[in-house]
Design an enzyme around this catalytic site. Structure first.
Site, PDB file in Angstrom:
ATOM      1  CE  LYS A 156      47.601  46.221  44.950  1.00  0.00           C
ATOM      2  NZ  LYS A 156      46.289  46.415  45.606  1.00  0.00           N
ATOM      3  CE1 TYR A 166      48.583  45.691  41.489  1.00  0.00           C
ATOM      4  CE2 TYR A 166      50.237  44.004  41.897  1.00  0.00           C
ATOM      5  CZ  TYR A 166      48.936  44.461  41.996  1.00  0.00           C
ATOM      6  OH  TYR A 166      47.980  43.674  42.611  1.00  0.00           O
ATOM      7  CB  SER A 203      49.276  44.729  49.994  1.00  0.00           C
ATOM      8  OG  SER A 203      50.538  44.825  49.384  1.00  0.00           O
TER       9      SER A 203
END
Ligand code: NAP
Length: 257
Positions: A163, A159, A145
Site C-alpha cells: 500500500k 500489506y 491504498s
C-alpha cells in the site's frame, strides 16, 4: 442539480464486493456507465451482482468482465470493454487482498501474490487506462491504498509494503500523466466494514472492534459508502485541480493520538 458524472465511463476493479461495489453504485447514480472488473461476479457479502443492481436502480449501463488484476492482458480487456460505452474516463484500481503475516515466516509465494494483486494490478490497471486516456480527453485515475500505506504496522509488513507502493506509484504517475490531462490520486481508507475486515482479518464484530473504534475520533468504523463518496469527488470535476494527492478516509484515526 445535474449528475456529477454524466457522459463518463468508469472501469472499477474488484467492484463485485465491498468498497468497489459501493463506488460503482455511487458513480452510476451520478450518471456514469460502469465496467465491473473482478474475478467473481457474486458479491462476497451476498446480494445481486453489482452490474445487475445498477441496471435495476439507475439508468446507467453496466457490464461485468472477468478480470484478474494480476494479469496485464485481463486489465487491457477490461479497459477495452469500456469502448462499448464510449471509452474509459475514470479508472479505479480498487481490487486488493489483505491478510496479516508473521514477517519472519513469509514465503516468496505469499509475498508475490500480494504484490501481484495490490501493486502490479494497480500499475498495469493505470497503464492500460492511461494509454486510452492520452488518445482522448484525459481522465481521472483513482488508486486504493490504505492507512497502511501511510504508517508501518508490525503485523502487516507485506500489506504495508504494497500500500506504500501504491501511494508512491500514484504520485509518480501524476507527475508523468498530468501534462496529458490525466489526474491520478489515491484514497487511504481506515477501518471499513467489508468482508475484508469481517472475514479476511476479523476485526468487525469481534472484541478488537471496540479497541479500534476508540482510536477513531469519529467513533465508528467506516462504511463502503464513505469510500465511495471520496472516490466520487476524485472522479468528478469538483477535484479538477487535485492531482497527485492522498485522500485519507479514516474518521481521523491516522492524524490523532
Ligand atoms: P473486499 O470486500 O474483499 O472486495 C475486494 C474485491 O476484489 C472482491 O470482489 C474480490 O474478489 C476482488 N478481487 C480480489 N482479488 C482480485 C483479483 N486478483 N482481481 C480482481 N479482483 C479481485 O475488499 P474491500 O474492503 O472492498 O477492499 C477494496 C480495496 O480497499 C482494497 O484495495 C483494500 O486493500 C482497500 N482497503 C480496504 C479497507 C477495509 O477496511 N475494508 C481499508 C483500507 C483499504 P474475491 O471475493 O473473489 O476475492
Amino acid at each position: 442539480m445535474s449528475p456529477m458524472l454524466s457522459d463518463r465511463v468508469a472501469v472499477i476493479t474488484g467492484a463485485s464486493s465491498g468498497n468497489g461495489r459501493a463506488i460503482a453504485r455511487r458513480f452510476a447514480k451520478e450518471g456514469a456507465d460502469i465496467v465491473i472488473a473482478d474475478i467473481q461476479e457474486e458479491p462476497r457479502e451476498g446480494g445481486e451482482p453489482t452490474h445487475e443492481l445498477i441496471d435495476s436502480e439507475t439508468d446507467a449501463n453496466a457490464t461485468y468482465v472477468d478480470c484478474d488484476v494480476s494479469s496485464q492482458s485481463d486489465l487491457e480487456e477490461a479497459v477495452d470493454a469500456a469502448e462499448e460505452f464510449g471509452g474509459v474516463d475514470v479508472m479505479v484500481n480498487n481490487a486488493g487482498i489483505f491478510h496479516g503475516d508473521e514477517f519472519l515466516e513469509v514465503d516468496k509465494e505469499t509475498y508475490d501474490r500480494m504484490m501481484d494483486i495490490n501493486v502490479k494490478g494497480t500499475y498495469f490497471g493505470a497503464q492500460a487506462a492511461a494509454k486510452r486516456m492520452v488518445e482522448s480527453d484525459g481522465g481521472s485515475i483513482i488508486n486504493l491504498s490504505s492507512v497502511a500505506g501511510l504508517e508501518g504496522s508490525a503485523d502487516f509488513v507485506t500489506y504495508c509494503g504494497t500500500k506504500g507502493a501504491v501511494r508512491l506509484l500514484t504520485y509518480a504517475m501524476a507527475a508523468n500523466l498530468g501534462p496529458e490531462g490525466i489526474r491520478v490520486n489515491v484514497i487511504h481508507p481506515g477501518l471499513i466494514e467489508t468482508m475484508m475486515t469481517t472475514e479476511d482479518v476479523e476485526i468487525m464484530g469481534t472484541e478488537a472492534e471496540e479497541g479500534f473504534v476508540q482510536g477513531i475520533p469519529s467513533r465508528r468504523a467506516g462504511q463502503p459508502e464513505d469510500v465511495a463518496d471520496a472516490a466520487l469527488y476524485l472522479a468528478s470535476d469538483l477535484s479538477g485541480y487535485v492531482n497527485g494527492e492522498s485522500l485519507v478516509v479514516d474518521g481521523g484515526m491516522t492524524n490523532t493520538q
